[in-house]
Scaffold this active site. Structure first.
Site, short mmCIF file in Angstrom:
data_model
loop_
_atom_site.label_atom_id
_atom_site.label_comp_id
_atom_site.label_asym_id
_atom_site.label_seq_id
_atom_site.Cartn_x
_atom_site.Cartn_y
_atom_site.Cartn_z
N HIS A 243 3.81 -9.97 3.59
CA HIS A 243 2.94 -9.79 2.43
C HIS A 243 3.50 -8.73 1.48
CE1 HIS A 243 -0.64 -7.85 0.48
NE2 HIS A 243 -0.80 -9.10 0.09
N GLU B 50 6.10 -10.35 -0.60
CA GLU B 50 5.47 -11.13 -1.67
C GLU B 50 5.21 -10.27 -2.90
OE1 GLU B 50 0.99 -12.37 -2.69
OE2 GLU B 50 1.60 -12.87 -0.64
N HIS B 51 4.68 -9.08 -2.69
CA HIS B 51 4.42 -8.18 -3.82
C HIS B 51 5.71 -7.75 -4.50
CE1 HIS B 51 0.04 -6.82 -3.54
NE2 HIS B 51 0.15 -7.76 -2.60
N GLU C 186 -5.64 -2.80 -1.31
CA GLU C 186 -6.02 -4.17 -0.98
C GLU C 186 -6.59 -4.25 0.43
OE1 GLU C 186 -4.02 -8.67 -1.19
OE2 GLU C 186 -2.76 -6.89 -1.47
#
Length: 418
Positions: A46, A49-50, A126
């Site tokens: 993840h 991904e950022h 997040e």
């Protein structure tokens, strides 16, 4: 029409031409996700991904955002348990811009140390946001309890301690090993010809030598148990679940019909009984999670503290009725029509069709036509649904996770036993 080409180096290019739309969705899909992580580096996929949107050798993060905005397009990504994707949706005439951006992100991302520290704080927020959203957080808690010590039980976002400890060098190594050295899938759906995607992919990536994905994944083992996490909240949130089937299992269509009848919509048994007839919850639904070698079926309810025992008894009663009494023909027909309608409506979106192309290849190694899915749904019988309910809910104990102002003594004794 769906067309598939496998380049000499094993990279697959799959397209579906849809001449009736104005848009095109294209994406790069890789066989990597949170399932490929160790517990100590949970969240690295993840994080990658950022970082793919935070600058390349040719573009800054601001330039990436400005370029896609300037053509009214969408550039996005997601990380799943078993695969990840970064993709773009634009008007057909802007396809070259979308592909140039995607190739740049894939080949030239710099993983800037400065950007990484900023993005680390974004991901921390997040994670905190999910933990402050109990109807989301309960699913992470359930997965970890249901599949303990297995990557399928890991939260996709990672945990605060792992995200805060990830190093730039490790991110780059993980990306190289799992995203670039393994054969990716390039998919496109919309107003395009197969050659519109095949030619640029071949020109840009035809000379690289990625290798086929090596399967080091091990199937998870479910651990039925009760987990209660006491937290001061206005509601009690619960997930009740049982082991299910993989994405390719022969009984997957009956699995979907059962889920639809149980809690898959406003007319489902749980929604009608818990919300409409008794007013015990606002949000109530059942869900399926299916992977390459395993799966689960679960029920989520958000209810009041004093209603917890009643809600659990209703769920138990409804799954027992499914196992012991065959569906009426009208209820079976309604569930089938709901599934078919959901499928056909999703085909009106080019990004949904793009995703369907990739998932078909990942799980079935071929395109699964709509007609085949509809035929599979239509073949499901009431007897198959009842048999499936018996197998899922009466042969093994159920698993329960509860989040809210309660303790284990608030759970009715013996309720989860088979």
């Amino acid at each position: 029409m769906v067309t598939k080409t496998t380049l000499a180096n094993g990279i697959q290019v799959i397209t579906e031409e849809i001449s009736s739309v104005h848009s095109v969705s294209v994406g790069i899909w890789v066989h990597a996700g949170s399932r490929d992580e160790d517990w100590e580096e949970n969240g690295i996929s993840h994080f990658i991904e950022h970082m793919l949107f935070k600058g390349t050798k040719r573009r800054s993060a601001r330039q990436i955002a400005k370029e896609i905005d300037s053509v009214g397009g969408v550039l996005n990504a997601f990380t799943g348990k078993e695969f990840s994707s970064f993709y773009a949706k634009v008007l057909a005439e802007h396809l070259p811009i979308a592909l140039d951006l995607l190739f740049d992100l894939y080949l030239n991302s710099t993983f800037s140390a400065e950007e990484m520290e900023r993005e680390r704080q974004v991901i921390v927020q997040e994670i905190n946001m999910v933990e402050d959203t109990p109807d989301e957080y309960i699913h992470d808690l359930f997965n970890e309890s249901f599949w303990p010590h297995h990557p399928l039980g890991f939260p996709i976002l990672g945990r605060l301690e792992t995200v805060e400890g990830l190093k730039r060098a490790r991110l780059k190594d993980f990306f190289t090993e799992n995203y670039m050295r393994v054969q990716p899938i390039f998919v496109g759906a919309g107003r395009l010809k197969h050659e519109d995607l095949l030619k640029p992919v071949r020109e840009v990536l035809g000379s690289i030598r990625p290798r086929p994905r090596q399967n080091h994944r091990r199937p998870p083992k479910a651990h039925p148990r009760i987990l209660v996490k006491n937290k001061t909240l206005e509601q009690v949130h619960l997930v009740l679940g049982a082991p299910g089937f993989s994405a390719t299992h022969p009984r997957r269509y009956a699995f979907s019909v059962l889920n639809t009848v149980l809690g898959g919509g406003m007319s489902s048994r749980l929604f009608q009984e818990i919300r409409e007839n008794r007013g015990l919850a606002y949000s109530v639904y059942s869900f399926l999670s299916s992977f390459i070698d395993s799966g689960m079926i679960g029920v989520y309810v958000g209810t009041g503290e004093k209603s917890l025992a009643s809600v659990l008894r209703i769920i138990r009663r409804e799954v027992t009725k499914l196992a012991e009494t065959s569906l009426k023909s009208s209820e079976l027909r309604s569930a089938k029509e709901q599934l078919k309608g959901n499928l056909l409506l999703s085909l009106e979106s080019t990004d949904s069709r793009m995703g369907r192309l990739a998932k078909s290849e990942i799980y079935f190694h071929r395109f699964v036509p709509t007609e085949e899915i509809i035929e599979g749904i239509e073949k499901v019988s009431a007897e198959q649904v009842a048999e499936l309910a018996r197998q899922l809910f009466q042969t093994t104990p159920l698993s329960l996770t509860v989040l809210g102002p309660v303790t284990e003594k608030d759970i009715p004794r013996g309720l989860l036993e088979s």
